[in-house]
Each structure stands twice: as structure tokens, then as C-alpha cells.
Enzyme design. Sequence first.
Site, PDB file in Angstrom:
ATOM      1  N   CYS A 102     -23.477  49.394  -0.619  1.00  0.00           N
ATOM      2  CA  CYS A 102     -22.941  49.406  -1.969  1.00  0.00           C
ATOM      3  C   CYS A 102     -22.976  50.849  -2.456  1.00  0.00           C
ATOM      4  O   CYS A 102     -24.013  51.515  -2.357  1.00  0.00           O
ATOM      5  CB  CYS A 102     -23.780  48.501  -2.880  1.00  0.00           C
ATOM      6  SG  CYS A 102     -23.280  48.598  -4.600  1.00  0.00           S
ATOM      7  N   HIS A 136     -28.709  42.541   3.427  1.00  0.00           N
ATOM      8  CA  HIS A 136     -28.440  43.839   4.050  1.00  0.00           C
ATOM      9  C   HIS A 136     -29.587  44.108   5.028  1.00  0.00           C
ATOM     10  O   HIS A 136     -30.685  43.580   4.881  1.00  0.00           O
ATOM     11  CB  HIS A 136     -28.294  44.927   2.976  1.00  0.00           C
ATOM     12  CG  HIS A 136     -26.972  44.811   2.259  1.00  0.00           C
ATOM     13  ND1 HIS A 136     -25.894  45.597   2.569  1.00  0.00           N
ATOM     14  CD2 HIS A 136     -26.551  43.969   1.286  1.00  0.00           C
ATOM     15  CE1 HIS A 136     -24.855  45.253   1.799  1.00  0.00           C
ATOM     16  NE2 HIS A 136     -25.237  44.268   1.006  1.00  0.00           N
ATOM     17  N   HIS A 166     -27.516  36.641   1.364  1.00  0.00           N
ATOM     18  CA  HIS A 166     -26.683  37.845   1.564  1.00  0.00           C
ATOM     19  C   HIS A 166     -27.659  38.981   1.837  1.00  0.00           C
ATOM     20  O   HIS A 166     -28.221  39.561   0.902  1.00  0.00           O
ATOM     21  CB  HIS A 166     -25.859  38.065   0.284  1.00  0.00           C
ATOM     22  CG  HIS A 166     -25.022  39.317   0.270  1.00  0.00           C
ATOM     23  ND1 HIS A 166     -23.639  39.279   0.252  1.00  0.00           N
ATOM     24  CD2 HIS A 166     -25.351  40.633   0.227  1.00  0.00           C
ATOM     25  CE1 HIS A 166     -23.160  40.525   0.207  1.00  0.00           C
ATOM     26  NE2 HIS A 166     -24.184  41.366   0.185  1.00  0.00           N
ATOM     27  N   ARG A 196     -14.670  43.513   2.450  1.00  0.00           N
ATOM     28  CA  ARG A 196     -15.024  43.936   1.091  1.00  0.00           C
ATOM     29  C   ARG A 196     -16.321  44.762   1.077  1.00  0.00           C
ATOM     30  O   ARG A 196     -16.305  45.965   0.856  1.00  0.00           O
ATOM     31  CB  ARG A 196     -15.137  42.689   0.182  1.00  0.00           C
ATOM     32  CG  ARG A 196     -15.163  42.979  -1.303  1.00  0.00           C
ATOM     33  CD  ARG A 196     -16.489  43.466  -1.836  1.00  0.00           C
ATOM     34  NE  ARG A 196     -17.601  42.569  -1.571  1.00  0.00           N
ATOM     35  CZ  ARG A 196     -18.867  42.902  -1.774  1.00  0.00           C
ATOM     36  NH1 ARG A 196     -19.197  44.102  -2.226  1.00  0.00           N
ATOM     37  NH2 ARG A 196     -19.841  42.049  -1.501  1.00  0.00           N
ATOM     38  N   ASP A 197     -17.438  44.123   1.373  1.00  0.00           N
ATOM     39  CA  ASP A 197     -18.722  44.835   1.280  1.00  0.00           C
ATOM     40  C   ASP A 197     -18.730  45.992   2.275  1.00  0.00           C
ATOM     41  O   ASP A 197     -19.238  47.086   1.974  1.00  0.00           O
ATOM     42  CB  ASP A 197     -19.877  43.866   1.590  1.00  0.00           C
ATOM     43  CG  ASP A 197     -21.206  44.326   1.016  1.00  0.00           C
ATOM     44  OD1 ASP A 197     -21.424  45.545   0.924  1.00  0.00           O
ATOM     45  OD2 ASP A 197     -22.041  43.473   0.681  1.00  0.00           O
ATOM     46  N   ASN A 225     -24.562  44.937   5.870  1.00  0.00           N
ATOM     47  CA  ASN A 225     -25.039  43.554   5.911  1.00  0.00           C
ATOM     48  C   ASN A 225     -25.455  43.236   7.347  1.00  0.00           C
ATOM     49  O   ASN A 225     -25.035  43.896   8.290  1.00  0.00           O
ATOM     50  CB  ASN A 225     -23.898  42.596   5.537  1.00  0.00           C
ATOM     51  CG  ASN A 225     -23.451  42.770   4.118  1.00  0.00           C
ATOM     52  OD1 ASN A 225     -22.691  43.669   3.811  1.00  0.00           O
ATOM     53  ND2 ASN A 225     -23.936  41.918   3.245  1.00  0.00           N
TER      54      ASN A 225
END
Length: 303
Positions: A240, A209, A207, A15-16, A249
Site C-alpha cells: 500500500c 501481507h 487479507h 489492484r493491491d 500479499n
Amino acid sequence: MKLPAHVKLVDVGPRDGLQNEKQPVPAAIKIELVHRLQEAGLKNIEVTSFVSPKWVPQMADNAEVMAGIQRQPGVCYSVLTPNLQGFEASLDSHPDEIVVFGAASEAFSQRNINCSIADSIERFRPVVEAARARGIHVRGAMSCTVGCPYEGEIAPERVEMLARLMKGIGVQHVGVADTIGVGTPLKVQRALEATLRHFDIDDISGHFHDTYGQALANTLASLEMGVWQFDTSVAGLGGCPYAKGATGNVASEDVVYLLHGLGIATGIDLDKLIDAGQFISDFLGRKSGSRAGTALLNMRAAL
Ligand code: HMG
Ligand code: MG
């Protein structure tokens, strides 16, 4: 230093990671990546998001990807749902967990989900209620908890406020996100402390990055506070579309290497995880963002 004995990792790469790729990634590749992650022992995988395809075309194949996964028992498959429309669209895919995503920064909230923080909470409220009524676990992602690409530094009070609002609408777990990777250990610890005013340590994850190369240090600083859940991304994929310049990440492989080195159990097979990272890096035609993955692959090649 008393560290947790066990750590849970949520791989957010599909996803990310893949939401941020310029080149199209076919659903079959995403599905294969999820299969390889679960094969490596990941029990939590953030697969896709049910967002507007106009905003994030990379995730337009959400239902196809979810339908193509051969699910393994005991694995939790999460999806992002920014509003009721996204939540309802996700239901045929039977997610185990949904993620509503807000921000501690007003400007980022506007850019990312086109509404104010207060309005986002009102949008999330019925989503949380509907998910919980169906027994679907609800996580809240809190973006920009240390810094924002538009507003600069973010005070812990802003994080405390967002955590309080998330708690107030029934969000069960929150992820403290350093969206642009500017955080350093003390700042991240302050954001976690602010969150701890409303959520138990067992209901908080990190979370991070890795834009400034601080994500592993921030992970260790979180572990020292007792945080034992982290979002990480295979091969360090991620970013993002609404946080320009932010890189991926922290790489799952690097975090697993760190944790195993500290004697902390993850249930993850590092070799298989590295293979998953190599698979997606080969497809994308670039080097893996994982330092440990690259080093161990070089060792393999030298044998
Ligand atoms: P909007 O334009 O304000 O929505 O977007 P709207 O309600 O006014 O609707 C406008 C159009 O969008 C309509 O279509 C709706 O049907 C459609 P039209 O009539 O024009 O054809 N629409 C949708 N379509 C599909 N799925 C939906 C949906 N909702 C409305 N769910 C919206 C608001 C939230 C939808 C939009 O801003 C959006 O999709 N944003 C997503 C941005 C995003 O995905 N960002 C990346 C994920 S967050 C992240 O990466 C951070 C994280 O990793 C943590 C960290 O690192 O910080 C989690
Ligand atoms: Mg992120």
C-alpha cells in the site's frame, strides 16, 4: 483439526499488487493479467480502484481496464470505492462487488483516505446504500487489524469497533487485513474473533501481507477457525503506498499449494496460476514473490 472443505480466493494482484508499482503498467498488461487469472480458474478478481489519481496514479486507468476485460460468467469483478464520487465513477464499469476500505487505526485512516475512522464511516454509508440498492455486493476492507505503520500494535477492541461500525452501515462482508504483515497466528486469531462478534464466519475473509513471512501461518490459523475466504495476490504482488515498507500479499500460488496439500478444493489450476504469475513478473522484470511458483517453475525447467 477440522478445516473447511472448500476455500474461495480473491486475487487482489491487479489492484493491491499493481497499485504499488513504481513503473507504469499499461492497461493492456493489467487486462491480460485478469484474463490469465480467470483462465486459471479464479472466480473472484479485485481489478482496480476508483480512487483519486492524485493519490494513486497507478489506478488512474480504472475504467479502461474494466472496459477491456472479456468477462467470464460466474466471475466476480470487484473494485475499490472510497467515497460516492468513486462509486459513481465505477458504475459504467458494472462492478459485481465494491469495496469500501477503512482502518482500525486512526493514523492510518488519515494517511490512507484523509479522514478519521468516524468520518470514513459517514462517507461509506451512502456508498453502501447506493450499491445495495443496485444489487451490488458490498465488502469492507479493515486495514491495520493487528498493527499499524504509525501507531504500532492495534488492540482487538479497535477491530471490534470497526467491524461494528461496518456492520451498522450495511457492509455485507469484511476482510480482516494485516496491512503491514506483522501479525502472528494468535494475534490474527484475536482480530478474527473480534470481527466474529459482528459478522458471521461466512462473511469474513483474511487479507494478509507477507512482510514478516507470517502470512501462510496466519492463513492456516484462520482456516483452523473456519475462515474459508482469503485475499491473495498472484506472484505475491502488493503493498500500500500509504504503508511504507509493507511488502506484497501472500502469494496466491503459495496459498493454492498449501490448500491443495491439505486436500482443500479451490477450483484453481495451479499450473495456469503460476503462468499468470510468471507473465506479470516477466513484465515487471523481477522474480516472482511466490516460493511455490518458483519451485514448480524450476521443476518444469529441469524436466
Ligand atoms: P481527499 O483529497 O480528501 O478528497 O481524498 P476530496 O473529497 O477532498 O477531493 C479532493 C480531490 O480529489 C477533488 O479533485 C476530487 O474530485 C478528487 P480536485 O477538485 O482537487 O481536482 N476525488 C476523486 N477523484 C477520483 N476518484 C475519487 C475521488 N474522490 C475525490 N474517488 C480520497 C480522499 C479517499 C479520494 C483519497 O484519499 C484517496 O483516493 N485515497 C485512496 C488511497 C488508496 O487507494 N490506498 C490504497 C488502497 S487501500 C489498501 O491498499 C489496503 C487494503 O489492501 C487492505 C489492507 O491491506 O490493509 C484494501
Ligand atoms: Mg492490502
